[in-house]
Design a protein around this motif. Structure first.
Motif, mmCIF file in Angstrom:
data_model
loop_
_atom_site.group_PDB
_atom_site.id
_atom_site.type_symbol
_atom_site.label_atom_id
_atom_site.label_comp_id
_atom_site.label_asym_id
_atom_site.label_seq_id
_atom_site.Cartn_x
_atom_site.Cartn_y
_atom_site.Cartn_z
ATOM 1 N N PRO A 59 40.228 37.573 39.769
ATOM 2 C CA PRO A 59 39.444 36.325 39.538
ATOM 3 C C PRO A 59 39.462 35.524 40.857
ATOM 4 O O PRO A 59 38.525 34.820 41.176
ATOM 5 N N GLY A 60 40.213 35.695 41.990
ATOM 6 C CA GLY A 60 39.962 35.182 43.382
ATOM 7 C C GLY A 60 39.033 35.949 44.001
ATOM 8 O O GLY A 60 38.552 35.239 44.891
ATOM 9 N N GLU A 61 38.767 37.101 43.875
ATOM 10 C CA GLU A 61 37.552 37.733 44.806
ATOM 11 C C GLU A 61 36.134 37.200 44.521
ATOM 12 O O GLU A 61 35.972 37.850 43.237
ATOM 13 N N GLY A 62 35.650 36.597 45.280
ATOM 14 C CA GLY A 62 34.387 36.063 45.033
ATOM 15 C C GLY A 62 34.204 35.222 44.043
ATOM 16 O O GLY A 62 33.044 34.593 43.524
ATOM 17 N N PHE A 66 41.445 45.076 26.040
ATOM 18 C CA PHE A 66 40.458 44.342 26.332
ATOM 19 C C PHE A 66 40.391 43.108 26.934
ATOM 20 O O PHE A 66 39.530 42.694 27.730
ATOM 21 N N ILE A 67 41.353 42.342 26.847
ATOM 22 C CA ILE A 67 42.038 41.278 27.584
ATOM 23 C C ILE A 67 41.900 41.615 28.912
ATOM 24 O O ILE A 67 41.377 40.746 29.967
ATOM 25 N N ALA A 68 42.650 42.517 29.403
ATOM 26 C CA ALA A 68 42.824 43.118 30.823
ATOM 27 C C ALA A 68 41.718 43.423 31.547
ATOM 28 O O ALA A 68 41.200 43.052 32.734
ATOM 29 N N ARG A 69 40.922 44.453 30.841
ATOM 30 C CA ARG A 69 39.670 44.779 31.508
ATOM 31 C C ARG A 69 38.382 44.128 31.306
ATOM 32 O O ARG A 69 37.653 43.760 32.251
ATOM 33 N N GLU A 70 38.155 43.959 30.299
ATOM 34 C CA GLU A 70 36.623 43.289 29.639
ATOM 35 C C GLU A 70 36.768 41.963 30.042
ATOM 36 O O GLU A 70 35.557 41.258 30.287
ATOM 37 N N LEU A 71 37.619 41.186 29.815
ATOM 38 C CA LEU A 71 37.897 39.775 30.033
ATOM 39 C C LEU A 71 38.126 39.496 31.121
ATOM 40 O O LEU A 71 37.357 38.910 31.967
ATOM 41 N N SER A 72 39.604 39.579 31.658
ATOM 42 C CA SER A 72 40.098 39.111 32.628
ATOM 43 C C SER A 72 39.536 39.811 34.251
ATOM 44 O O SER A 72 39.283 38.934 34.949
ATOM 45 N N SER A 73 39.556 40.679 34.046
ATOM 46 C CA SER A 73 39.069 41.683 35.255
ATOM 47 C C SER A 73 37.370 41.567 35.390
ATOM 48 O O SER A 73 36.899 41.759 36.660
ATOM 49 N N PHE A 74 36.787 41.409 34.248
ATOM 50 C CA PHE A 74 35.253 41.406 34.458
ATOM 51 C C PHE A 74 34.537 40.331 34.113
ATOM 52 O O PHE A 74 34.122 39.441 34.990
ATOM 53 N N TYR A 75 34.865 39.801 32.697
ATOM 54 C CA TYR A 75 33.748 38.896 32.320
ATOM 55 C C TYR A 75 34.196 37.389 32.808
ATOM 56 O O TYR A 75 33.419 36.612 33.349
ATOM 57 N N SER A 122 35.868 36.755 35.420
ATOM 58 C CA SER A 122 35.648 36.803 37.003
ATOM 59 C C SER A 122 34.231 36.195 37.150
ATOM 60 O O SER A 122 33.989 35.459 38.437
ATOM 61 N N ILE A 123 33.376 36.873 36.606
ATOM 62 C CA ILE A 123 31.920 36.744 36.648
ATOM 63 C C ILE A 123 31.397 35.475 36.398
ATOM 64 O O ILE A 123 30.543 34.596 36.971
ATOM 65 N N ILE A 124 31.896 34.819 35.236
ATOM 66 C CA ILE A 124 31.311 33.470 34.514
ATOM 67 C C ILE A 124 31.822 32.353 35.108
ATOM 68 O O ILE A 124 31.480 31.314 34.825
ATOM 69 N N ASP A 138 31.814 30.853 37.810
ATOM 70 C CA ASP A 138 30.892 29.917 38.694
ATOM 71 C C ASP A 138 29.929 29.135 37.567
ATOM 72 O O ASP A 138 29.663 27.970 38.017
ATOM 73 N N ARG A 139 29.367 29.863 36.934
ATOM 74 C CA ARG A 139 28.534 29.458 35.776
ATOM 75 C C ARG A 139 29.032 28.267 34.976
ATOM 76 O O ARG A 139 28.601 27.248 34.585
ATOM 77 N N LEU A 140 30.339 28.583 34.707
ATOM 78 C CA LEU A 140 31.073 27.651 33.766
ATOM 79 C C LEU A 140 31.267 26.090 34.538
ATOM 80 O O LEU A 140 31.219 25.324 33.923
ATOM 81 N N TYR A 141 31.898 26.269 35.609
ATOM 82 C CA TYR A 141 32.457 25.265 36.275
ATOM 83 C C TYR A 141 31.377 24.524 37.050
ATOM 84 O O TYR A 141 31.334 23.067 36.984
ATOM 85 N N CYS A 142 30.200 25.138 37.316
ATOM 86 C CA CYS A 142 29.220 24.358 38.683
ATOM 87 C C CYS A 142 27.798 24.176 38.036
ATOM 88 O O CYS A 142 27.198 23.390 38.566
ATOM 89 N N ASP A 143 27.376 24.949 36.861
ATOM 90 C CA ASP A 143 26.279 24.667 36.293
ATOM 91 C C ASP A 143 26.152 23.104 35.615
ATOM 92 O O ASP A 143 27.359 22.945 35.294
ATOM 93 N N PRO A 144 25.156 22.816 35.558
ATOM 94 C CA PRO A 144 25.108 21.527 34.575
ATOM 95 C C PRO A 144 25.605 21.672 33.240
ATOM 96 O O PRO A 144 25.750 22.665 32.811
ATOM 97 N N GLU A 145 26.187 20.796 32.770
ATOM 98 C CA GLU A 145 27.275 20.902 31.604
ATOM 99 C C GLU A 145 26.327 21.251 30.261
ATOM 100 O O GLU A 145 26.905 22.229 29.674
ATOM 101 N N ASP A 146 24.963 20.907 30.239
ATOM 102 C CA ASP A 146 24.317 21.231 28.842
ATOM 103 C C ASP A 146 23.375 22.351 29.295
ATOM 104 O O ASP A 146 22.180 22.454 28.670
ATOM 105 N N SER A 147 23.363 22.901 30.306
ATOM 106 C CA SER A 147 22.379 23.792 30.856
ATOM 107 C C SER A 147 22.397 25.151 29.811
ATOM 108 O O SER A 147 23.511 25.486 29.266
#
Length: 1008
Positions: free
Chosen positions: A43-46, A784-793, A795-797, A799-808
């Motif tokens: 999660p810290g990378e990028g 599922f939690i380690a690969r698909e969620l924590s290491s993949f999804y 870590s990607i989202i 930025d969108r969750l924290y920084c996109d407009p709340e109702d976007s």
């Protein structure tokens, strides 16, 4: 042609988007698993992180949408215990079973509970068994089936009687007094065990259990007895049985424990031939002695014959040291010579059949002669190939006696002592100790003893007293299992057995059991409903007598067997139907039924009348020769079918070193202390869910280890899971899926792809539970939690969750998927961790207050989430991402601009679906790559800087079931970005260090 194929892909994606539209904007809940093809990124990378307060970026902290939830990441100590109890209360654990029995359901799932023994406190063996059953019951209930599960207790038997009476013994107490004390003891044990099972979260109606001492149950049991008796399967006979001198009662095979380290005084002794067999008399041999070997010298006085193998070779051999002539099996002569430490010269060889007609002198009883007889049980594995045969003290020996009409006279009493029939020298001596000493002395004195040695071997012990048993004949009631064996084997062929390897053990146990002794000489049990004629001793038992007794038991309980006069037990109308004499001619029997018959008839007392077959029986491997077998035999005898459709056979709970638990060794793990903590600080309060996770993640088909290491591992696994649930709940703060959910056709592709993975996960975890494999379910979940969620999804989202407009749209799209993930993960853990699942559900958005997870069903997977083309689009991008990350090992992806060159074709079309413009910092492709900017082109620029990192690869596209296939090449060039880091989102997408990036400018302005 190429453009047509590309167009086909676009149309496929478009069609899927239309099909995935859902009324009301709500997505179906679902879950599934796939091994991600994307390289793991921490999660810290990028990942954009919120700015710290006090830093230049702190100005924008309040505009970043950080996760917020009061769901605790960790609960320990008393807070954990209080929370579990609160969850049980608030979420109606006590009423759940009754609720699901009352609802309408198309299918029923019946797990018949093998009754634990009511003779002590709950232990980890109980926990392993009850939790394993509860996991399956909760899963079946969640998927919409009506669960039939009635907990029961095995309440009769000697262990309870012994513990209830303690040091008092039975002296001076009548049957009713003994029974009253035993009942009170059993009731206390049941109350303690029941309270523990409820604390573990086991779902049942605890006010509607079955008990084998209940009159209604006993009546059903007698009905099974009567039907088996009327069919000739139950009979009375005088034959050898396992007898426990320490408890003065007959035992069945299932009541034995074999001690592999038992030490016997084995002997080699001679039986002089008084009459040579006609087949060898012409050889001129004189003074030949038959040499036999036995591990039970005390049985020599009861000898009635010496047996040989008809087809084997036998030799008369001459000892070099004494010139004594001995008859032994030819293939045993070498081992006998080594044993005697002398050479043996063969002076004649014969076949076993030539030994017919030989007669031996009994070594200790003057004037007694015993014959040489053929027998199939003779082996050459140990001894001399000639077997000392005492029909009163051996099952095989008894078979020989039955065939050749030999005496089965018993010289051993109920206390395991020689009777007067053994002679004055042996009378009153305990056969296993001083009796053995005396017999060996007598053999020495008459010159028959050839050799004595210690023999360590497996020997049967009474499972209650841990004392050795003997075999002695007694008049008992038996079930003729030999006549049921073939039917039982045939019925087993239709039963599914998990693990399959246990089937062989079941069949072996059936083969070993030629008859089953079901009578016991005790007071605490179900009386055998038989009357005996005062003069002749003939038993009176038929359908009329048994039916009447069963009705009395149903109304009054089995105590009435002793409470009522014989006239009430055997009224005139029953005597008339039985064509018997006056009631004064009869006395009631004093034996009770074997407790394995009690529990073995539970199918008749507990299961529904419509089928009376359970979907599954789930018990430990010790029940292969116990409840599994007794239930099978009684059911096959009465109904010609097994009482179960499937058997699940689990191992035992052992210490972390693999040792059996023993109070004397001080290595017993107490489940109450596991949950509530112990005085020892090394044993904290783990709570019930840790105990349940330990059961679930273990390989229950082998021995199951428990101790601090296993429990700490289970606790850590749950804490990691809580961390994931906290992330999901925190990012769903303020989100209502009922009104804010985004239709799949409008979602980002990565979000749609996550729904696809979610569906695959749901299928795999459902299959695992269906296969009774909770361990696989935990591994699928953790993967599922380690690969698909924590290491993949995740870590990607971020930025969108924290920084996109709340109702976007982008953020709501992401939240819609997170809510589906939360719902699916929570439901998938619910059978194993009901307390945690309900706790998470209480915090989750999208349902009414008071609604509980267990009343709202299983994972609601949608086939729409299996989207053709979407998988190739995202996984093609992931393949490129993997190549990129491999080219920058250990570096932050966010520091680079990424040039992606793909030749015109399917892969290029798919990448364009993720990024409309040739260059973008905010496209879905840029988000997936987690870089500053993505430049998408057909060829790499020629003016790349010297520090550009180049890489290339191919990706195979497979669409329409293989109709469309294309191996597409790509090239990438990673160039350090020249952009500045945005002080709000911390992505390198700003024009200068003190300037927000365009996306953040828009978000901040909308927030204000």
């Amino acid at each position: 042609m190429l453009l047509c194929r590309v167009s086909a892909v676009s149309q496929t994606l478009s069609r899927w988007g239309r099909r995935s539209h859902r009324g009301g904007g709500l997505l179906h809940r679902a879950l599934s698993f796939s091994s991600s093809r994307c390289q793991a990124v921490s999660p810290g990378e990028g990942s954009p992180q919120p700015a710290e307060t006090g830093s230049p970026q702190g100005l924008y902290r309040d505009t970043v949408l950080l996760p917020r939830t009061d769901f605790p990441m960790k609960l320990t100590g008393q807070k954990l215990l209080n929370r579990e109890l609160q969850i049980q209360q608030e979420c109606g654990f006590a009423d759940l079973y009754s609720w699901q029995r009352e609802r309408k359901a198309k299918k029923e799932f019946c797990l018949h509970d093998g009754p634990p023994y009511a003779n002590g406190d709950p232990h980890v063996g109980h926990a392993l068994n009850k939790i394993l059953k509860d996991i399956q019951n909760r899963f079946e209930m969640l998927r919409g089936r009506q669960v039939h599960y009635i907990p029961g207790w095995d309440c009769h038997g000697l262990p309870i009687e012994l513990k209830a009476l303690g040091e008092l013994g039975t002296s001076g107490l009548g049957p009713l007094e003994i029974r009253q004390k035993a009942r009170e003891f059993a009731e206390g044990a049941i109350a303690r065990q029941k309270a523990a099972f409820q604390r573990w979260g086991v779902m049942a109606d605890w006010d509607q259990c079955y008990y084998t001492y209940d009159g209604v149950y006993e009546a059903a049991q007698l009905k099974v007895f009567q039907e088996m008796h009327s069919k000739g399967f139950i009979y009375q006979d005088y034959k050898p049985v396992f007898w426990s001198p320490s408890t003065r009662t007959a035992l069945a095979e299932a009541e034995l424990e074999y001690n592999p380290k038992h030490v016997s005084r084995s002997i080699y002794t001679t039986f002089p031939l008084s009459t040579l067999p006609p087949g060898i008399a012409s050889e001129g041999l004189e003074s030949v002695s038959v040499l036999v070997w036995t591990t039970q010298p005390w049985t020599i006085p009861a000898n009635q014959a010496v047996c040989y193998m008809p087809n084997a070779k036998y030799s008369v051999v001459k000892r070099a040291d004494t010139s004594q002539l001995l008859l032994v099996a030819s293939e045993c002569s070498a081992s006998v010579a080594a044993l005697l430490d002398t050479e043996l010269e063969s002076v004649g060889t014969f076949t076993g059949s030539q030994l017919e007609g030989g007669i031996c002198k009994h070594p200790t009883i003057p004037d007694k002669e015993v014959p040489l007889l053929p027998a199939n049980h003779v082996t050459m594995a140990k001894g001399t190939g000639l077997v000392h045969t005492a029909p009163a003290h051996g099952m095989d020996d008894y078979s020989v006696a039955s065939q050749f009409k030999l005496s089965v006279e018993c010289m051993v009493d109920e206390d395991g002592k020689f009777t007067e029939l053994a002679g004055p020298e042996l009378q009153n001596l305990t056969v296993m100790t001083e009796g053995t000493d005396k017999v060996i002395t007598m053999l020495k004195e008459c010159g028959s003893l050839v050799k004595e040695e210690k023999c360590v071997h497996s020997y049967p012990y009474d499972w209650r007293t841990k004392e050795p048993v003997v075999i002695r004949p007694s008049k008992q009631w038996f079930i003729n299992t030999a006549s049921l064996k073939d039917k039982a084997k045939e019925a087993l062929q239709k039963v599914r057995v998990l693990p399959e390897s246990a089937r062989g053990s079941l069949l072996t146990m059936l083969d070993r059991r030629t008859y089953w002794c079901i009578s016991r000489q005790r007071s605490w049990g179900v009386p055998i409903p038989v009357f005996y004629h005062r003069e002749t001793g003939e038993p009176l038992i038929n359908k009329h007598t048994v039916t009447h007794i069963a009705q009395l038991f149903k109304e009054k309980g089995s105590d009435c067997w002793w409470e009522l006069p014989v006239e009430d037990l055997l009224p005139n109308e029953v005597l008339k139907k039985s064509k018997a004499g006056p009631v004064t001619d009869y006395v009631r029997g004093e034996d009770v039924l074997d407790i394995w018959f009690d529990s073995g008839a539970s199918w008749a007392a507990v299961l529904e009348e419509s089928d009376s077959r359970a979907d599954v029986y789930v018990e430990g491997k010790d029940q292969i020769g116990g409840w599994f077998q007794s239930s099978l035999l009684t059911s096959v005898a009465v109904r010609n079918k097994a009482p179960y459709k499937a058997l699940v056979v689990h191992g035992f709970a052992v210490t972390e070193k693999g040792d059996k638990m023993s109070k004397s060794l001080g290595n017993v793990v107490d489940p109450d202390k596991v949950i509530n903590g112990g005085e020892d600080p090394s044993l904290p309060a783990y709570g019930a869910d840790v105990l349940r996770w330990w059961v679930a993640e273990s390989n229950v088909f082998s021995e199951v280890q428990i101790g601090p290491t296993a429990l700490n591992s289970a606790r850590d696994s749950i804490n990691k899971l809580r961390n994931t649930l906290k992330f999901l709940l925190g990012n769903l703060q303020g989100f209502d899926p009922r009104v804010q959910a985004v239709d799949p056709k409008e979602m980002h592709y990565i979000d749609q792809y996550m729904l696809h993975l979610l569906r695959e996960y749901s299928i795999k975890v459902t299959d695992a539970y269906t296969e009774f494999d909770a361990g696989r379910a935990t591994r699928v979940l953790q993967g599922f939690i380690a690969r698909e969620l924590s290491s993949f999804y995740f870590s990607i989202i971020k930025d969108r969750l924290y920084c996109d407009p709340e109702d976007s749209l982008g953020r709501r799209s992401c939240q819609t998927v997170l809510e589906e993930i939360l719902d699916g993960v929570t439901r998938s853990i619910a059978p194993i961790l009901p307390h945690l699942a309900e706790e998470a559900y209480l915090h989750a958005p999208g349902h009414d207050e008071g609604e509980t997870l267990f009343k709202s069903g299983w994972i609601k997977s949608s086939s729409v989430w299996r989207r053709p083309g979407l998988e190739e689009a995202v996984e093609g991008a992931c393949a490129i991402r993997d190549s990129f990350l491999s080219s920058i090992p250990g570096k932050n992806a966010a520091l680079y601009d990424l040039n992606i060159a793909v030749e015109p074709g399917l892969l290029f079309e798919l990448m364009e679906s993720l990024q409309e413009h040739p260059s973008s910092t905010s496209s879905q492709l840029a988000e997936l790559m987690m870089v500053a900017r993505v430049n998408l082109c057909s060829v790499l620029p020629r003016d790349l800087p010297s520090d550009a990192l180049l890489s290339s690869g191919t990706f195979l596209i497979n669409l329409e079931g293989g109709v469309i296939r294309e191996d597409s090449a790509y090239k990438i060039a990673a160039v350090p970005t020249s952009a500045a880091r945005c002080p709000r989102c911390r992505r390198y997408t700003a024009d200068s260090a003190d300037c927000l990036c365009p996306r953040c400018q828009s978000a901040v302005s909308q927030a204000h």
